[in-house]
Design a protein around this motif. Structure first.
Motif, mmCIF file in Angstrom:
data_model
loop_
_atom_site.group_PDB
_atom_site.id
_atom_site.type_symbol
_atom_site.label_atom_id
_atom_site.label_comp_id
_atom_site.label_asym_id
_atom_site.label_seq_id
_atom_site.Cartn_x
_atom_site.Cartn_y
_atom_site.Cartn_z
ATOM 1 N N LYS A 17 0.835 -1.213 0.000
ATOM 2 C CA LYS A 17 0.000 0.000 0.000
ATOM 3 C C LYS A 17 0.865 1.256 0.000
ATOM 4 C CE LYS A 17 -3.846 -2.240 0.069
ATOM 5 N NZ LYS A 17 -4.691 -2.310 -1.102
ATOM 6 N N GLN A 50 -5.764 7.755 1.915
ATOM 7 C CA GLN A 50 -5.216 6.433 1.611
ATOM 8 C C GLN A 50 -4.586 5.797 2.854
ATOM 9 O OE1 GLN A 50 -5.266 4.527 -1.269
ATOM 10 N NE2 GLN A 50 -6.822 6.017 -1.835
ATOM 11 N N HIS A 54 -6.214 2.388 4.416
ATOM 12 C CA HIS A 54 -5.476 1.126 4.310
ATOM 13 C C HIS A 54 -4.588 0.825 5.512
ATOM 14 C CE1 HIS A 54 -6.866 0.577 0.241
ATOM 15 N NE2 HIS A 54 -6.487 1.812 -0.047
#
Length: 94
Positions: A17, A50, A54
């Motif tokens: 990620k 993000q 994640h």
């Protein structure tokens, strides 16, 4: 990888990620080079989204060294110039 977001704490983020954040990091660098605060704020907000989406928040009582430090979404162009310095990799290596 442990990611610290200034003013917001730490997040445990899978390495795969982190790699995906590089596209947003490129947008962030372009905003800084263009001295475009609006584009910088947009990129920082996307980066934070993000990380939060994640990443797993690291508990306050858990001691973990941050491998990556990101500014908060309210960082200014001056803050970013200072953080980036002469770096050619942006905030996120790779």
């Amino acid at each position: 990888m442990i990611v610290r977001v200034l003013g917001q704490g730490q997040f445990d983020l899978d390495d795969a990620k982190v790699d995906a954040l590089n596209e947003i990091d490129d947008q962030l660098e372009q905003a800084v080079e263009a001295n475009d605060q609006a584009a910088l704020t947009t990129a920082l907000t996307a980066l934070m989204m993000q990380v939060r989406e994640h990443g797993r928040p690291v508990a306050d009582d858990e001691l973990a060294e941050s491998e990556l430090i990101l500014p908060g979404p309210d960082a200014t162009l001056a803050d970013m110039h200072e953080m980036l310095g002469d770096s050619e990799e942006g905030l996120i290596p790779g």
